[in-house]
Design an enzyme around this catalytic site. Structure first.
Site, short mmCIF file in Angstrom:
data_model
loop_
_atom_site.label_atom_id
_atom_site.label_comp_id
_atom_site.label_asym_id
_atom_site.label_seq_id
_atom_site.Cartn_x
_atom_site.Cartn_y
_atom_site.Cartn_z
N ARG A 86 61.72 38.34 10.72
CA ARG A 86 61.53 36.91 10.88
C ARG A 86 62.21 36.40 12.15
NH1 ARG A 86 63.40 35.01 4.77
NH2 ARG A 86 62.00 36.39 3.59
N ASP A 88 63.60 32.54 13.72
CA ASP A 88 63.88 31.18 13.29
C ASP A 88 63.04 30.17 14.06
OD1 ASP A 88 65.84 32.01 11.49
OD2 ASP A 88 67.40 32.00 13.03
N TYR A 149 66.59 42.16 21.64
CA TYR A 149 66.53 40.71 21.80
C TYR A 149 67.10 40.32 23.16
CZ TYR A 149 65.49 39.77 16.85
OH TYR A 149 64.88 39.70 15.61
N ARG A 237 72.29 34.82 18.11
CA ARG A 237 72.66 33.47 18.52
C ARG A 237 74.14 33.20 18.25
NH1 ARG A 237 68.71 29.73 15.38
NH2 ARG A 237 70.06 28.14 16.31
#
Length: 295
Positions: A86, A88, A149, A237
């Site tokens: 997933r 966000d 990422y 994050r």
């Protein structure tokens, strides 16, 4: 029976395996009644979506929901979509990997442009890039071995009207040497519980980071790239937000090691804004990649 583009009838072959039999043309076999599994990569701008995962609230539109609707229009059947993981709300992807199963028999030799067919039913912010017929044992979520990422920061006195949806803006100059020193501590096996946001309970919070580094992508744009075998909810994050907090407060880079060892979310900094984060790549075993047939 329809003729091929050459004017010749297609040659159908039959082969038995035990009490079952295979039917197909050269290079394309299937068991009668067996579903076809399709793998594809998709890029999307996460702005305006509530994230990847479908939500119960009808007014919240997810990326997965939009893609599933497009698939159901193309295949005229109910489709259940699976992804590598997933993202966000507001987070982007360059190469999210998905799969679904369909009753339709797809012959790779015919080079059907599935990507074009799907993109005709998708908004410009979602683009299907490549598609394959996948082996039965491929699973977009369970087969993934590691991911990469990237986080982008615009570091200059004034924000950008064009990049505000695609990078975090930091006004004061950033000491990249400080960030690079703290990122070295992230590599290896660690319990990243301090960097896990609430919302998705997991049994094990230990993850292995293979590579983590800060560099200038171009003048005024700083990027953090991290590759690991898995990531907790908002882990990237939270790492970025904590690293920037330590740099801004003038605390030593090794402080991040203390935060990891504390295994306490309250010891870490706030999460960096979602718009700077990108899912860059998802990795799978080479054997599985080799057995996927491109459409």
């Amino acid at each position: 029976m329809s003729r091929s583009s050459t004017g010749l009838r297609p040659i159908y072959l039959f082969c038995t395996i035990g009490s079952r039999y295979l039917v197909g043309t050269v290079g394309s076999w299937y068991l009668p009644g067996m579903m076809t599994k399709v793998r594809f990569t998709v890029a999307y701008d996460g702005t305006g979506f509530c994230g990847w995962q479908k939500q119960k609230q009808e007014d919240q539109i997810s990326v997965a929901h939009v893609i599933e609707r497009a698939l159901e229009k193309v295949f005229a059947e109910k489709i259940t979509l699976f992804a590598s993981g997933r993202t966000d709300a507001g987070v982007h992807a360059l190469n999210q990997v998905c799969h679904f199963s369909t009753h339709r028999k797809i012959d790779p030799a015919k080079k059907w442009d599935l990507c074009w067919a799907l993109n005709a039913h998708l908004p410009p912010s979602i683009v299907v890039k490549k598609a394959w017929i996948a082996p039965e044992d491929f699973h977009a979520t369970l087969s993934a071995t590691h991911k990469t990422y990237r986080y982008l920061i615009l570091n200059r006195p004034r924000p950008s009207a064009h990049l505000n949806r695609y990078a975090e803006w930091v006004r004061m100059p950033i000491d990249i040497t400080h960030l690079q020193e703290s990122s070295k501590i992230l590599s290896g096996n660690h319990d990243f519980k301090s960097f896990q946001s609430v919302g998705t309970p997991v049994k094990d919070t230990v993850r292995e980071i293979y590579q983590a580094d800060w560099e200038w992508r171009r003048p005024e744009v700083l990027q953090f790239t991290v590759t690991g075998n898995g990531f907790l909810k908002q882990m990237v994050r939270n790492i970025v937000g904590t690293s920037l907090m330590l740099e801004r407060k003038g605390q030593k880079p090794s402080k991040i090691k203390e935060i990891i060892e504390a295994q306490d979310r309250r010891q870490a900094g706030p999460p960096a804004p979602a718009q700077g984060l990108y899912l860059m790549r998802v990795y799978y075993p080479q054997d599985l990649d080799n057995r996927c047939i491109e459409l």
